[in-house]
Design a protein around this motif. Structure first.
Motif, mmCIF file in Angstrom:
data_model
loop_
_atom_site.group_PDB
_atom_site.id
_atom_site.type_symbol
_atom_site.label_atom_id
_atom_site.label_comp_id
_atom_site.label_asym_id
_atom_site.label_seq_id
_atom_site.Cartn_x
_atom_site.Cartn_y
_atom_site.Cartn_z
ATOM 1 N N CYS A 89 10.038 29.261 -21.106
ATOM 2 C CA CYS A 89 11.622 29.229 -21.103
ATOM 3 C C CYS A 89 12.345 27.877 -20.905
ATOM 4 O O CYS A 89 13.221 27.419 -21.460
ATOM 5 N N LEU A 90 11.877 27.248 -19.691
ATOM 6 C CA LEU A 90 12.094 25.788 -19.397
ATOM 7 C C LEU A 90 11.836 24.903 -20.749
ATOM 8 O O LEU A 90 12.959 24.166 -20.985
ATOM 9 N N GLU A 91 10.751 25.131 -21.387
ATOM 10 C CA GLU A 91 10.483 24.214 -22.273
ATOM 11 C C GLU A 91 11.632 24.603 -23.662
ATOM 12 O O GLU A 91 12.185 23.568 -24.220
ATOM 13 N N LYS A 92 11.908 25.824 -23.828
ATOM 14 C CA LYS A 92 12.872 26.183 -24.874
ATOM 15 C C LYS A 92 14.011 25.649 -24.749
ATOM 16 O O LYS A 92 14.858 25.278 -25.505
ATOM 17 N N ILE A 93 14.624 25.840 -23.261
ATOM 18 C CA ILE A 93 15.872 25.130 -22.947
ATOM 19 C C ILE A 93 16.247 23.705 -23.253
ATOM 20 O O ILE A 93 17.183 23.487 -23.621
ATOM 21 N N GLN A 94 14.854 23.111 -23.044
ATOM 22 C CA GLN A 94 15.061 21.738 -23.201
ATOM 23 C C GLN A 94 15.032 21.464 -24.724
ATOM 24 O O GLN A 94 15.641 20.541 -25.207
ATOM 25 N N LYS A 95 14.409 22.065 -25.596
ATOM 26 C CA LYS A 95 14.249 22.038 -26.958
ATOM 27 C C LYS A 95 15.673 22.318 -27.706
ATOM 28 O O LYS A 95 16.203 21.377 -28.431
#
Length: 303
Positions: A89-95
């Motif tokens: 989820c952290l990666e998706k938020i940054q994306k």
């Protein structure tokens, strides 16, 4: 009267009542229950007992079963999956370039739903993020925005007292806290002194509020005139709230002296404690610390 068992789903979370049916439950038992979110794994905090029906919200849902060894393994596996879900989820938020801080990820016991808790300064349009997460995890996704007090409750930490935070260790519900409580306890109104890790007023201000209100009600105000048990009359110079001692300026043989008396040695007309007026700057700084939201945590309404 109705028989209930108290179950908690999070450390220091709210306790919910269920029908124990005929299961031999005791404090610390793990149980499987049905909640508004689906089937959940919980811990018995209040052993079966009878309470008045007015204290519960009907209908009372039953405990489905005592958790088995297999249930324990599923719960442990879910906790491991939550760690990887958090990172994804952290990666998706940054994306997606969203201005939000992810706090926690949580699977329901039956894996029917995956919840992500986050904080943000304002409203966030996370519709595309939800679609992206749903395609990865193949389950229902819910993003829940929480406040700073809820964030601190989840993450935990150490307070200025050197102990684990109350909200994370035992405080199941947030109580309203106000500047008046700090003034009643004669605390410094410096925001850095009376605010907690979350940046709001410290919850522990509530702990001694009733005691200070009672002790202050027994004391005269500074500047009041009192009569002592040795027939002297004088002006109150200072008071010690906890020791219940009062320093009085009295006149003895044409000379003024400062003598200390216990409040029981004095006679005076009881008055309300005078609140010190705050400056505009103090009001501006302290207003930001007061929790103007509901005293009930958003996390408490998820079951």
């Amino acid at each position: 009267m109705i028989k209930i068992v108290g179950v908690r789903f999070r450390p220091a979370g709210k306790i919910y009542y269920f029908d124990p049916v005929r299961f031999p439950l005791h404090t610390g038992s793990h149980v499987i229950v049905e909640t508004a979110r689906g089937v959940e794994f919980g811990t018995v905090i209040i052993a079966p007992k009878e309470i008045d029906e007015s204290q519960i919200v009907s209908p009372l849902k039953p405990v489905l079963r005592i958790a088995t060894e297999e249930d324990e393994k599923i719960e442990a596996h879910n906790k491991e999956k939550e760690k990887s879900a958090f990172q994804i989820c952290l990666e998706k938020i940054q994306k997606h370039g969203l201005e939000m801080k992810l706090v926690d990820a949580e699977y329901t016991f039956d894996n029917n739903k995956l919840l992500f808790y986050f904080t943000a300064d304002g409203r966030i349009d996370f519709r595309e993020l939800v679609k992206d997460l749903a395609s990865v995890f193949r389950t229902r996704i819910e993003l829940r925005q929480i406040g700073v007090r809820d964030e601190t409750k989840i993450l935990g930490g150490v307070g200025i007292c050197g102990r684990a935070l109350c909200c994370h260790s035992y405080l199941s519900e947030f109580a309203p806290v106000s500047i008046k409580m700090a003034k009643e306890q004669n605390l410094s109104l410096n925001p850095t002194k009376i605010s907690g890790v979350c940046g709001r007023l410290m919850c522990c201000l509530k702990n001694e509020e009733e005691t200070y209100e009672y002790l202050n009600s027994r004391l005269p105000n500074v500047g009041d005139y009192v009569t002592t048990d040795d027939k002297l009359r004088g002006e109150v110079q200072s008071v010690s709230v906890l020791r219940q001692l009062v320093k009085v300026i009295v006149q003895v043989d044409d000379e003024k002296e400062i003598r200390e008396y216990h409040v029981n040695q004095l006679r005076f007309k009881p008055k309300r404690k005078k609140d010190r007026k705050l400056s505009a700057q103090e009001m501006k700084e302290l207003s930001a610390l007061e929790d103007k939201g509901s005293a009930k945590s958003k996390l408490e309404d998820t079951h």
